[in-house]
Design an enzyme around this catalytic site. Sequence first.
Site, PDB file in Angstrom:
ATOM      1  N   CYS A  80       3.291  -3.048  -6.987  1.00  0.00           N
ATOM      2  CA  CYS A  80       4.637  -3.196  -7.563  1.00  0.00           C
ATOM      3  C   CYS A  80       4.994  -4.667  -7.755  1.00  0.00           C
ATOM      4  CB  CYS A  80       5.662  -2.512  -6.670  1.00  0.00           C
ATOM      5  SG  CYS A  80       5.671  -3.098  -4.945  1.00  0.00           S
TER       6      CYS A  80
ATOM      7  N   ASP B 238      11.491  -0.894 -13.418  1.00  0.00           N
ATOM      8  CA  ASP B 238      10.916  -0.406 -12.172  1.00  0.00           C
ATOM      9  C   ASP B 238       9.577   0.239 -12.513  1.00  0.00           C
ATOM     10  OD1 ASP B 238      10.248   0.666  -9.753  1.00  0.00           O
ATOM     11  OD2 ASP B 238      12.171   1.654  -9.403  1.00  0.00           O
TER      12      ASP B 238
ATOM     13  N   HIS C  28       9.502  -2.206  -1.836  1.00  0.00           N
ATOM     14  CA  HIS C  28       9.244  -2.034  -3.275  1.00  0.00           C
ATOM     15  C   HIS C  28       9.934  -3.160  -4.045  1.00  0.00           C
ATOM     16  CE1 HIS C  28       8.212  -0.031  -6.955  1.00  0.00           C
ATOM     17  NE2 HIS C  28       9.493   0.102  -7.322  1.00  0.00           N
TER      18      HIS C  28
END
Length: 462
Positions: A421, A370, A353
């Site tokens: 991501c 995030d 991630h």
Amino acid sequence: MSARFRRYSPYFQAPKKRRFTMSQDPSNKPSSSSVSRYPHAKAPLRRQIHAPSRPNLIYAKAKKPNSDCCDNGKLFTREYDHAKRTALDACRFLNRDKETINLEEEEAVSQDSVIEVIDCDDDDDEEEEEKDIQTPSSSSSNVNNFGGVGDTSTMLDSLSLGREEETTAEDASSLQAYKKLMQSAERRNSKLEALLFEVLFHEKRLSQLRNPRPKHVKKPIKKVPHEPFIPLTEEEEAEVNRAFSGRNRRKVLVSHESSNIDITGEVLQCLTPSAWLNDEVINLYLELLKERETREPKNYLKCHFFNTFFYKKLLSDSGYNYKAVRRWTTQRKLGYALIDCDMIFVPIHRGVHWTLAVINNRDRKFLYLDSLNGVDSKILNALAKYLGDEAKEKSGKDIDVSSWEMEFLKGIPQQKNGYDCGMFMLKYIDFFSRGLGLCFSQEHMPYFRQRTAKEILKLRAE
């Protein structure tokens, strides 16, 4: 005298004829009967003897109790009043001895006190009047029950006690009635409060309906910048599709000399839909963003872009290590001091991630972004320590970063799949370096992938 003469004489009394009457025997025998020779004697009329009464003794008149009072529940009150009046009348004829006071013995008597001596003479007339008084049977019985005239005070006390008991019962009943009244009043108050609330509510609504409706004011629509969303031409789309084809997998499509990064067709495949971004593509795109700022400094903020290996060196398995990255930001390599930048971007790879940490020197903040709303204070603490060491090492300044804010941004664009991501992280950097807000979403990710591939193939970020 002859019989004829005797018959017509005024002194002659004819003999009484015998009467024959039938009477039943007390033994109740129907067969037996008796003949009474003489008639039944009649009871003589009794004369009612009236005692002499004196008209001046009005108080001695006997009064029969009224049956109506008994019916109405007032007999006790009438008897009480009658007994009280009788007792007070009897006290008038009570003999009292003379009261004498010895002045020598009673020294405590004050001069202001008044002493009255009453002499009651015993006259024969008063005794006769007292004998002639005829009190009613009810009153006399009450007096006798209490021991005569001498116990008048006791009689009055007992009557008063009965009156007090009756008053106590009435008070108890009135207290219960008062409690019931209070309960009903409380229920009424609750209902009144509810009704009052409804009245106020409807009045407020009515006032709102009567007032003219305010004119609808259109909110200013935020203008979406055109530069980050310039569509690709047909030629650019065709060039990107050729680069994604399998024939160019081993072919080096572009090479960046300053960063010494080569992009082959296989490396560029990470920008195809549903693919994870790799380090080469991310680091090359960050180099292109820095060149864009250098090329047009007025249109972009002064930023520094660390590559994806910086944070791994700064915070390795052994912990925080500033010496490992101390030479990454020398004046000779960068041409500027790190603390003079508006923003410093640090890409962070956490296994599978990608996230972003930002050192905002202009606003004196540490930011963490995030696309999955993650939080990690360890990252921001390490960057805060790094900034203090960097300022002291390169510029000889002591920066108190303890007063800086650490924010984990919420409400930012979020990914809705498991592979975008890296693309979200690059667009966070792109929009912040432009000084823009994050005005994009998941829907723009396919376009951003093609645009990034186009910019890498041309080695120019727009």
